[in-house]
Structures are given as C-alpha cells and as structure tokens.
Write an enzyme that holds these catalytic residues in place. Structure first.
Site, PDB file in Angstrom:
ATOM      1  N   THR A 181       0.853  -1.266  -0.088  1.00 28.43           N
ATOM      2  CA  THR A 181       0.026   0.026   0.109  1.00 28.43           C
ATOM      3  C   THR A 181       1.025   1.132   0.119  1.00 28.43           C
ATOM      4  OG1 THR A 181      -1.892  -0.971   1.232  1.00 28.43           O
ATOM      5  CG2 THR A 181      -1.913   1.045   1.482  1.00 28.43           C
ATOM      6  N   ARG A 209     -12.223  -9.556  -2.276  1.00 35.81           N
ATOM      7  CA  ARG A 209     -11.979  -8.964  -0.732  1.00 35.81           C
ATOM      8  C   ARG A 209     -11.688  -7.445  -1.262  1.00 35.81           C
ATOM      9  NH1 ARG A 209      -7.320  -6.365   1.484  1.00 35.81           N
ATOM     10  NH2 ARG A 209      -7.249  -6.637   3.472  1.00 35.81           N
ATOM     11  N   VAL A 210     -12.241  -6.749  -0.255  1.00 38.26           N
ATOM     12  CA  VAL A 210     -11.823  -5.374  -0.286  1.00 38.26           C
ATOM     13  C   VAL A 210     -11.271  -4.959   1.170  1.00 38.26           C
ATOM     14  CG1 VAL A 210     -12.817  -2.895  -0.289  1.00 38.26           C
ATOM     15  CG2 VAL A 210     -13.703  -4.568  -1.990  1.00 38.26           C
ATOM     16  N   GLY A 211     -10.036  -4.130   1.158  1.00 42.10           N
ATOM     17  CA  GLY A 211      -9.641  -3.909   2.482  1.00 42.10           C
ATOM     18  C   GLY A 211      -9.926  -2.500   2.907  1.00 42.10           C
ATOM     19  N   ASP A 212      -9.244  -2.015   3.728  1.00 37.56           N
ATOM     20  CA  ASP A 212      -9.386  -0.932   4.550  1.00 37.56           C
ATOM     21  C   ASP A 212      -9.090   0.444   3.751  1.00 37.56           C
ATOM     22  OD1 ASP A 212      -6.565  -1.605   4.592  1.00 37.56           O
ATOM     23  OD2 ASP A 212      -6.408  -0.032   6.092  1.00 37.56           O
ATOM     24  N   GLY A 235      -5.740  -4.900   6.689  1.00 37.38           N
ATOM     25  CA  GLY A 235      -6.801  -4.120   6.400  1.00 37.38           C
ATOM     26  C   GLY A 235      -8.154  -4.775   7.328  1.00 37.38           C
TER      27      GLY A 235
HETATM   28  N1  ASP Z   1      -4.268  -2.682   4.275  1.00 38.30           N
HETATM   29  C1  ASP Z   1      -4.188  -2.905   2.829  1.00 38.30           C
HETATM   30  C2  ASP Z   1      -5.215  -3.874   2.776  1.00 38.30           C
HETATM   31  O1  ASP Z   1      -5.522  -4.600   3.679  1.00 38.30           O
HETATM   32  C3  ASP Z   1      -2.785  -3.801   2.501  1.00 38.30           C
HETATM   33  C4  ASP Z   1      -1.711  -3.072   3.236  1.00 38.30           C
HETATM   34  O2  ASP Z   1      -1.648  -2.053   3.498  1.00 38.30           O
HETATM   35  O3  ASP Z   1      -0.512  -3.801   2.966  1.00 38.30           O
HETATM   36  O4  ASP Z   1      -5.689  -4.252   1.689  1.00 38.30           O
END
Ligand code: ASP
Length: 322
Positions: A181, A209-212, A235
């Site tokens: 990220t 899947r969707v993260g933060d 996330g």
């Molecule tokens: N936070 C991101 C996610 O969960 C991944 C990351 O920051 O490494 O999609």
C-alpha cells in the site's frame, strides 16, 4: 538489519521542485507539511528503489507546497507517482489476488469540507487515486466498486489499461506474504489537510475482497480541524476498529496528542492480535508529522517548511520537530 536514512540537499531540492510547481493559491501561512508511506513491512526487506522514488516525490511536493499548491493536488500527484512506478503494491506494481487477477482499491479525502471519494475492486484502472478523486468531484457518491463502477469511471475520462500493464510477477498463492500500500498526507499553506491511500490489497486475498484502503475512516481520513491519516497493514483490523477515524476521535474528543492516539490504536488495540500488523502516517492541524508502526518497519518519509525531505525504512526519525 538494513537501515536507510537520507537527507536531501534542501536548496537544490527546492529549486528543482519549483520548476514543476503548479500555480499556487495557498500562501496565507508559511507552514506546510507532507508525509508519505510505501507500505508497512512485516518481514525484513530491502528496497532502495522505493526509497529513491519516495525521496524524489517529497522533494517535488515540498517545492510545490512552498509555491502554494493545494494539499489535495499534492497528495494525488504523489500517490499517482507511486502507482506509475511499478515499485509498490499499487497501480502498475499491484499484487494479484489468489486467482492471479489485480484488483486495486484507493481513496482520497479533503479535510476542507470532509469530501471524499473511493474505488474498490478495480481491474483496469491505471491510477486508482485519480479514479477516487473523480468519484469525489464528479459524482454524488463516495465509493464506486467493480466493473460497473469502472464503466462509470470510463465515462468521466479515467484511463483504463489491459491486464498486461500490471508488472506483478509474484506467484499468486496462499503462501504469498507480500503487501504494501502507499499513502500520502499533506497540509498546505491554506491550512487544508488532504489524505490518500492506494493499494493492490493484502497477501493472497480471495477475489472480491476489499480492504481498508478505500474506506473513509479506516484506511484514510482527513479533517482540517484535527488531522489527516493514511494507513497500511492488515486491513481487516483497520476496518473492524475504524482506525483512522478512531485516532482522529481520540485527538478531538479525548484531547490526546497524535502520538498517543496512534499508539493507543496501533499498539494497544491492534497489538493484541498476532496478525494485527499495521502502520499510520499523519499530520495534525498544527503541521506536526507522526509515523508509527507495530511491525518490523515502514517505508516512510516526510518534509515540512523547516525540515528537508528524509526517508527511512526501519530506524530513523519517526516524527517532525515540532
Ligand atoms: N491495508 C491493505 C489492505 O488490507 C494492505 C496493506 O497495506 O498492506 O488491503
């Protein structure tokens, strides 16, 4: 353990960046700040390419902010640079999901008026952070997802690329432990704070899947009255605890310093979980910069009107002074 710490030559830096500066509107205050991250590190790695790109982006951003550029423009430009580089888990370099498909997520927030835009599960968007800004500025919505979201984005001029554009050569699979990220936060000379986050997601994610990162209050948040933040890490935990907004609330309602508020969330809340790894970067309304992580390290860098750009992975400064 590998350590990189580097100071830019400030006079040259400012002159070079000034050549690229946009016409500035923000010149009320002499103070500004900018902070970036290129992903938290949960296993020791060495990546001088990332550090060099971050350093160059900070040099340029510092010159632009000095010349009066808006924090929103600067944040978008930095994140776009990271997306185009192919060196980070975002844009061109985004990691694939378990099925071998790249799906990117991003969000941008303007602390002046709490405007925000996000995109999730984008398979063909070249610059997810720009797409997020288009959602903020050209739609009445905050979050657009998937193929149908992409179709609307195309109608407002977003650049689409074929799957071969993505340079991710890592083998998709459950044993992948690679994430990253990118993010940026800036305070401009009008006192406006903007924040942006952009990612290919977390290790070997299940398709869909969707993260933060595209979620306001979780992986990104900005409020001129408090601070701005961008997150990286696992996330699912940032979503469950609404980390970015929770840190802002600790500052606003609990009157905690940004350092204490970040520590309470990253080390207090997430630190209780074996896989609750993560990191935050932030700038408060006074222009103080903080970076913090609860894992091995964080690709990070910052600059202010009085402090020249610096970047680091492990040891090294974690906050501006003041
Ligand atoms: N936070 C991101 C996610 O969960 C991944 C990351 O920051 O490494 O999609």
């Amino acid at each position: 353990m590998y350590r990189h710490f580097c100071l830019a030559a400030p006079v040259f830096a400012l002159a070079t960046a000034a050549a690229h500066a946009q016409t500035g509107q923000c010149t009320q205050s002499p103070h500004f700040a900018v902070v970036v991250h290129g992903g938290e590190i949960s296993q020791p790695v060495r990546d001088n390419g990332r550090l060099a790109i971050m350093q160059a982006a900070l040099v340029r951003a510092r010159g632009e902010l000095a010349a009066g550029a808006s924090s929103l423009d600067v944040v978008e430009e930095i994140v776009r640079t990271f997306e185009d580089s192919g060196n980070f888990n975002t844009g061109k370099g985004a990691i694939a999901d378990r099925a071998g498909i790249v799906e990117t997520d991003a969000a941008i927030m303007d602390g002046n008026g709490l405007r925000a835009g996000g995109v999730a599960s984008m398979t063909a968007v070249k610059n997810p952070i720009h797409a997020a800004r288009l959602v903020m500025e050209k739609s009445p919505h905050v979050l657009m997802v998937g193929d149908r979201g992409q179709t609307w984005l195309q109608s407002v001029g977003v650049d689409l690329v074929p799957p071969s554009y993505f340079n991710n050569t890592r083998k998709p699979g459950a044993n992948n432990v690679e994430h990253g990220t990118v993010g940026a936060v800036a305070l401009d000379r009008c006192g406006h704070i903007a924040a942006g986050t952009s990612t290919g997601g977390y290790d070997a994610k299940i398709p869909g899947r969707v993260g933060d990162s595209p979620l306001v209050g979780d992986g990104v948040y900005a409020n001129d009255a408090v601070a701005g933040f961008s997150a990286t890490g696992h996330g699912e935990y940032f979503i469950r605890f609404n980390i970015a907004k929770d840190v802002a609330d600790r500052m606003l309602y609990g009157h905690q310093t940004m350092h204490d508020a970040m520590q309470a969330d990253l080390k207090g809340l997430l630190g209780r979980f074996k896989d609750g790894d993560g990191a935050l970067i932030g700038i408060d309304r006074n222009g103080h910069v903080e970076t913090m992580w609860n894992s091995v390290g964080l690709f990070r860098g910052f600059a202010t009107d009085t402090e020249p750009p610096l970047v680091a992975e492990y040891e090294g400064p974690t906050a501006s002074n003041p």
